[in-house]
Design an enzyme around this catalytic site. Structure first.
Site, short mmCIF file in Angstrom:
data_model
loop_
_atom_site.label_atom_id
_atom_site.label_comp_id
_atom_site.label_asym_id
_atom_site.label_seq_id
_atom_site.Cartn_x
_atom_site.Cartn_y
_atom_site.Cartn_z
N GLY A 7 0.82 -1.20 0.00
CA GLY A 7 0.00 0.00 0.00
C GLY A 7 0.86 1.25 0.00
N SER A 8 0.33 2.30 0.57
CA SER A 8 1.00 3.60 0.48
C SER A 8 2.14 3.72 1.50
CB SER A 8 -0.01 4.71 0.70
OG SER A 8 -0.55 4.58 2.00
N THR B 164 0.82 4.72 5.08
CA THR B 164 0.29 3.61 5.87
C THR B 164 1.41 2.64 6.26
OG1 THR B 164 -1.75 3.81 4.60
CG2 THR B 164 -1.53 1.86 5.94
N GLY B 165 2.35 2.44 5.36
CA GLY B 165 3.48 1.55 5.65
C GLY B 165 4.23 1.99 6.91
N GLU C 57 5.59 -3.29 0.89
CA GLU C 57 5.66 -3.03 -0.57
C GLU C 57 4.90 -1.73 -0.80
OE1 GLU C 57 7.42 -4.77 -2.58
OE2 GLU C 57 7.76 -6.63 -1.49
N CYS D 283 1.75 0.41 -8.88
CA CYS D 283 2.93 0.90 -8.16
C CYS D 283 4.09 1.08 -9.14
CB CYS D 283 3.29 -0.04 -7.02
SG CYS D 283 3.44 -1.76 -7.52
P1 NAD Z 1 -3.37 2.22 1.56
O1 NAD Z 1 -2.07 2.38 2.26
O2 NAD Z 1 -4.39 3.29 1.70
O3 NAD Z 1 -4.11 0.88 2.03
C1 NAD Z 1 -3.57 -0.40 1.83
C2 NAD Z 1 -4.20 -1.37 2.83
O4 NAD Z 1 -3.84 -0.99 4.15
C3 NAD Z 1 -5.72 -1.42 2.81
O5 NAD Z 1 -6.11 -2.77 3.02
C4 NAD Z 1 -6.10 -0.57 4.00
O6 NAD Z 1 -7.37 -0.87 4.55
C5 NAD Z 1 -5.00 -0.92 4.99
N1 NAD Z 1 -4.74 0.06 6.04
C6 NAD Z 1 -4.91 1.40 5.99
N2 NAD Z 1 -4.51 1.97 7.15
C7 NAD Z 1 -4.06 0.95 7.94
C8 NAD Z 1 -3.47 0.89 9.24
N3 NAD Z 1 -3.27 1.99 9.99
N4 NAD Z 1 -3.11 -0.30 9.73
C9 NAD Z 1 -3.26 -1.43 8.98
N5 NAD Z 1 -3.81 -1.44 7.76
C10 NAD Z 1 -4.21 -0.27 7.23
O7 NAD Z 1 -2.98 1.96 0.04
P2 NAD Z 1 -3.95 1.85 -1.21
O8 NAD Z 1 -4.49 3.22 -1.50
O9 NAD Z 1 -4.90 0.72 -1.02
O10 NAD Z 1 -2.91 1.42 -2.37
C11 NAD Z 1 -2.26 2.34 -3.19
C12 NAD Z 1 -0.79 2.44 -2.80
O11 NAD Z 1 -0.22 1.14 -2.78
C13 NAD Z 1 0.04 3.24 -3.82
O12 NAD Z 1 0.95 4.08 -3.12
C14 NAD Z 1 0.81 2.15 -4.57
O13 NAD Z 1 2.02 2.58 -5.17
C15 NAD Z 1 1.03 1.15 -3.50
N6 NAD Z 1 1.28 -0.17 -4.06
C16 NAD Z 1 2.52 -0.72 -3.92
C17 NAD Z 1 2.79 -1.96 -4.48
C18 NAD Z 1 4.14 -2.61 -4.34
O14 NAD Z 1 4.26 -3.79 -4.60
N7 NAD Z 1 5.18 -1.89 -3.95
C19 NAD Z 1 1.80 -2.64 -5.20
C20 NAD Z 1 0.55 -2.05 -5.31
C21 NAD Z 1 0.29 -0.81 -4.73
#
Ligand code: NAD
Length: 503
Positions: free
Chosen positions: A239-240, A243-244, A261, A296
């Protein structure tokens, strides 16, 4: 009041029913008192209701995962491999249903969600074929009567937190590496795309014992409950970046292993000697706008040598304007290449970037039809509904522009001119992110030299976004920690144990 239904373990892969959605806890289809739904981003209609898990549901799933772990970890690698292979066949048998659901919740056109699900089935098989044997570091002849063996032992209960952009493929990467190495696994889908993920875990119950693979859907409280939970040993998150960082902080309290990731801001550097400028531009346009740029590793900055810039720009814009977009479930001819943005939040984010382009008076390249590329779609079958945004190409903005410096995650792409090689390498690397990058040139040796200097986990020459089942995938810098895929991906779900065997 929660109810439970037993799943049909052991039966031939059945076709999934996509009308009712359940949590999967300890092998049972489980309802919750509260439900919610995601939105079809093409039509803004409600998708089916899905569970909203409580903290008690998390506790029950973790308990079941821990119990299942005590036996699953002792199964043979061959047994786990066979289960994964059978599961892959189950996914392959359900491509149509899963892909249709995915289009309804993610928005990508059906032909392309079919590709995600079919590729997932193939990747599950390829992962199942990987080996992670014990390694003899020294045998007794050369270490004074002692044999030293390095082993990979499972961590325990792993949790996969999944984003909305490629929910099936990304969830399967986590799930497969976790269970093949002897861990049990709890999946948390994105609240924007829970349906296909819930169904792929429902399907898994036919091939794995209760508690080995579970799925909990929920609202924004659910992720933190999982990352805080002392009964979970590993979190793999995609994810983002923002959040990471929160996840890493939360996991530190119980020293969970973490794989992150995260986002990317991939640069492509186009040299003046590319064999065919127009063909390169068309290929790069696909790498920029595929999945409505919500990838991503989509190309997000295109650095083009000044001597070919005008020709490249013309071909790039022609390609971008030629992409058909619309509701991916409607059978238009030609079928759409681009769907809407998946979420309202993402749509609003892209609108703020477009507002910034307007406010800072950056040049936009218009299509030959002169239509306003900043307008949302109104001429599709969706008739103005949905989070549609046309491809927007920004003409040589400064590197400080938001559209260059930030990950747009939407179809707004800057073309940038360069003249000096050292300088363009510096510009490509001038970001906290380091997921992917590519170099485009007919001089392969020189392109490979430049590629080695780019600060990213995946660097391609004359292509972008290609992957290989044996290759690890991960980011440098703020794009992540750890990898997924290949043997290195399996190791992320293991601790190392060294055995010293004396005579
Ligand atoms: P996001 O960070 O908003 O959410 C991802 C997941 O995390 C969701 O399931 C969400 O419910 C959960 N989440 C949110 N807050 C949380 C917390 N505090 N604790 C635990 N879980 C939580 O990301 P998104 O908008 O779903 O995805 C888009 C992002 O993901 C972009 O930045 C993209 O580049 C990245 N991405 C990276 C890869 C990679 O392999 N590097 C692949 C796909 C997407």
């Amino acid at each position: 009041m929660a109810t439970e239904t037993t799943t049909s373990a052991g039966a031939a892969p059945a076709l999934l029913d996509f009308t009712r959605f359940y949590n999967i806890i300890n092998g049972k289809l489980t309802t919750t008192a509260k439900t919610r739904h995601s939105i079809n981003p093409s039509t803004l209609e409600a998708n089916p209701e899905v569970p909203v898990s409580t903290e008690a549901d998390v506790d029950r799933a973790v308990d079941a995962a821990r119990k299942a772990y005590s036996t699953w970890r002792r199964t043979s690698y061959a047994e786990r491999r066979a289960a994964l292979e059978a599961y892959a066949d189950g996914i392959a048998a359900n491509v149509e249903g899963l892909a249709t659901m995915l289009t309804r919740e993610q928005g990508r056109p059906l032909a392309l969600t079919r590709m995600e699900v079919a590729t997932t089935a193939e990747r599950l098989k390829e992962t199942a074929a990987l080996e992670l044997p014990d390694e003899v570091i020294a045998d007794d002849k050369d270490s004074g009567g002692q044999t030293v063996v390095k082993r990979y032992t499972p961590l325990g209960v792993a949790c996969g937190i999944v984003p909305w952009n490629f929910p099936v493929g990304l969830a399967a990467l986590k799930l497969s590496a976790a269970v093949l190495t002897g861990n049990t696994f709890i999946m948390k889908p994105s609240p924007f795309t829970p349906c296909a993920n819930l169904k792929m875990v429902e399907l898994a119950q036919q091939f794995f014992p209760p508690g080995v693979i579970q799925c909990l859907s929920g609202d924004d409280s659910l992720g933190p409950w999982l990352t805080e939970h002392p009964g979970i040993d590993k979190v793999s998150f995609t994810g983002s970046v923002a959040t990471g960082k929160r996840i890493m902080q939360s996991c530190s309290k119980t020293l969970k292993r973490v794989t992150l990731e995260l986002g990317g801001n991939d640069a492509a550097i186009v040299f003046p000697d590319v064999k065919d400028v127009a063909a390169t531009a068309a290929t790069l346009a696909q790498a920029c706008f595929f999945n409505t740029s919500q990838i991503c590793i989509a190309v997000k900055r295109v650095y083009v040598h000044a001597s070919i810039y005008a020709a490249f720009r013309a071909a790039f814009v022609a390609a971008a304007n030629g992409f058909v977009y619309g509701d991916g479930l409607l059978s238009t001819d030609p079928a759409p290449f681009m769907g809407p943005l998946t979420t309202e939040m993402q749509y609003n984010h892209v609108q703020t970037l477009l507002d910034d382009v307007r406010a800072t008076k950056l040049a936009i390249v218009r299509g030959t039809d002169g239509r306003d590329p900043l307008a949302t779609a109104t001429d599709t079958a969706a008739a103005g509904k949905g989070y549609f945004v046309r491809p927007v190409v920004v003409d040589n903005p400064p590197d400080t522009a938001r559209v260059v410096a930030e990950e747009a995650f939407g179809p707004i792409v800057p073309l940038l001119q360069w003249t000096d090689e050292e300088d363009v390498i510096r510009r490509a690397n001038d970001t906290r992110l380091g997921l992917g990058a590519s170099v485009w040139s007919a001089d392969l040796a020189h392109a490979a030299e430049v590629a080695r200097r780019l600060e990213a986990g995946n660097v391609w020459v004359n292509t972008h976004m290609m992957s290989h089942p044996s290759a690890p995938f991960g980011g440098h810098k703020w794009s992540g920690i750890g990898v997924e895929g290949g043997i290195d991906g399996l190791k992320q779900y293991c601790d190392i144990q060294v055995l010293y065997l004396a005579n």
